[in-house]
Write a protein that holds these residues in place. Sequence first.
Motif, short mmCIF file in Angstrom:
data_model
loop_
_atom_site.label_atom_id
_atom_site.label_comp_id
_atom_site.label_asym_id
_atom_site.label_seq_id
_atom_site.Cartn_x
_atom_site.Cartn_y
_atom_site.Cartn_z
N SER A 1 0.82 -1.22 0.00
CA SER A 1 0.00 0.00 0.00
C SER A 1 0.85 1.26 0.00
N SER A 2 2.17 1.13 0.18
CA SER A 2 3.06 2.30 0.14
C SER A 2 3.54 2.62 -1.27
N LEU A 3 3.20 1.79 -2.26
CA LEU A 3 3.67 2.03 -3.63
C LEU A 3 3.04 3.28 -4.22
N ALA A 4 3.82 3.97 -5.05
CA ALA A 4 3.36 5.17 -5.75
C ALA A 4 4.10 5.28 -7.07
N GLY A 5 3.58 6.12 -7.94
CA GLY A 5 4.16 6.29 -9.26
C GLY A 5 5.33 7.25 -9.28
N PRO A 6 5.96 7.38 -10.44
CA PRO A 6 7.19 8.17 -10.55
C PRO A 6 7.01 9.66 -10.38
N GLY A 7 5.78 10.16 -10.50
CA GLY A 7 5.54 11.58 -10.32
C GLY A 7 4.61 11.89 -9.17
N ALA A 8 4.38 10.90 -8.31
CA ALA A 8 3.42 11.07 -7.22
C ALA A 8 3.93 12.02 -6.15
N ASP A 9 3.01 12.73 -5.51
CA ASP A 9 3.34 13.51 -4.32
C ASP A 9 3.59 12.56 -3.15
N PHE B 1 5.29 6.06 0.28
CA PHE B 1 6.67 5.97 0.75
C PHE B 1 7.53 5.04 -0.11
N THR B 2 6.93 4.46 -1.16
CA THR B 2 7.71 3.64 -2.08
C THR B 2 7.39 4.02 -3.52
N PRO B 3 7.77 5.21 -3.94
CA PRO B 3 7.61 5.55 -5.36
C PRO B 3 8.61 4.74 -6.19
N SER C 1 21.20 5.50 -14.00
CA SER C 1 21.60 5.50 -15.40
C SER C 1 20.93 4.35 -16.15
N GLY C 2 20.37 4.68 -17.30
CA GLY C 2 19.71 3.69 -18.13
C GLY C 2 18.28 3.37 -17.75
N LEU C 3 17.85 3.86 -16.58
CA LEU C 3 16.51 3.51 -16.09
C LEU C 3 15.55 4.69 -16.04
N GLY C 4 16.06 5.91 -15.86
CA GLY C 4 15.19 7.07 -15.82
C GLY C 4 15.20 7.76 -14.48
N THR C 5 14.18 8.61 -14.26
CA THR C 5 14.14 9.50 -13.10
C THR C 5 12.75 9.51 -12.48
N LEU C 6 12.71 9.50 -11.14
CA LEU C 6 11.51 9.80 -10.38
C LEU C 6 11.56 11.26 -9.98
N THR C 7 10.42 11.96 -10.05
CA THR C 7 10.35 13.34 -9.58
C THR C 7 9.15 13.43 -8.65
N ASN C 8 9.43 13.50 -7.36
CA ASN C 8 8.37 13.45 -6.35
C ASN C 8 8.41 14.69 -5.47
N THR C 9 7.27 15.36 -5.35
CA THR C 9 7.15 16.55 -4.54
C THR C 9 6.60 16.19 -3.17
#
Length: 284
Positions: free
Chosen positions: A110-118, A184-186, A274-282
């Motif tokens: 239930s702590s999972l979230a997406g790469p742009g989640a707050d 808490f787990t983006p 590197s090679g995987l991308g970026t999470l951006t979380n506010t």
Amino acid sequence: MKLANLDGRATILTPHGSIDVESASGGRFPSHPDAAVACVAEIRDWLATTQPPADPKTTLAALTADPARLGPPVTHPSQIFAVGLNYLDHSAETGLTVPESPLVFTKFPSSLAGPGADIPLPAPTCDWEIELVVVIGEGGRDIPESKALDHIAGFCVGQDISERAAQMKGATPQFSLAKSHRAFTPIGPWLTTPDELDDPYDLALTCTLDSDTVQTGHTRDMIFDIPALISHLSSVCELRPADLILTGTPAGVGYSRTPPRYLTPGSVLRSTISGLGTLTNTCV
């Protein structure tokens, strides 16, 4: 191949656009992201042989710039394993003894979230930990290290957000609960299959908080590498498709600083591998 959760559907992302897995395959493959992970090898082979057209309206570049439509690549794993103190420099900054075998705890799905989640902050003592996430494709027990790569569907970027006051409260630390608050787990921004990487066990990690680089590291510096972790975990638990393994964090976390530094509302946390991308979380 990059396999994403786009608007809740399993979607292949290419530089030229997106490919809805179920629609493009005529129903051969499932639309649910978790089910697609279980047959990622077949999807990759199908993609290479059929080369279905991509929808140019949804490009990789556009989703990188605005990841709002992307959910976590896996939504309901049966197990989330996390590994503590798996980098020497992180063990040193905590003042704790380097473990003789993997230090394993759990994070709850239930702590999972997406790469742009707050990320809602439940307390003023929340901390960051960038981690490489291994996504299991083929499950099993007693997997030898030599066969570990055969059981990996892919990799993604993860954050193990931690509420340190709760984690360290009392004589017995509460790792799992303190690391399982909402969002808490983006993870993400998508799942990248191993064949896209020159060396899937040799990746650079960078975490920035606002304008400051707070963590840098390299997965080759893990104390227990990915094959060792898969072998160790499968010697006890049956690994299942879409299970996640958060493989540890390098030095630079907030609570080990003098004075400690924590996440605050309005802060932007960017986590790149590197090679995987970026999470951006506010943080909110």
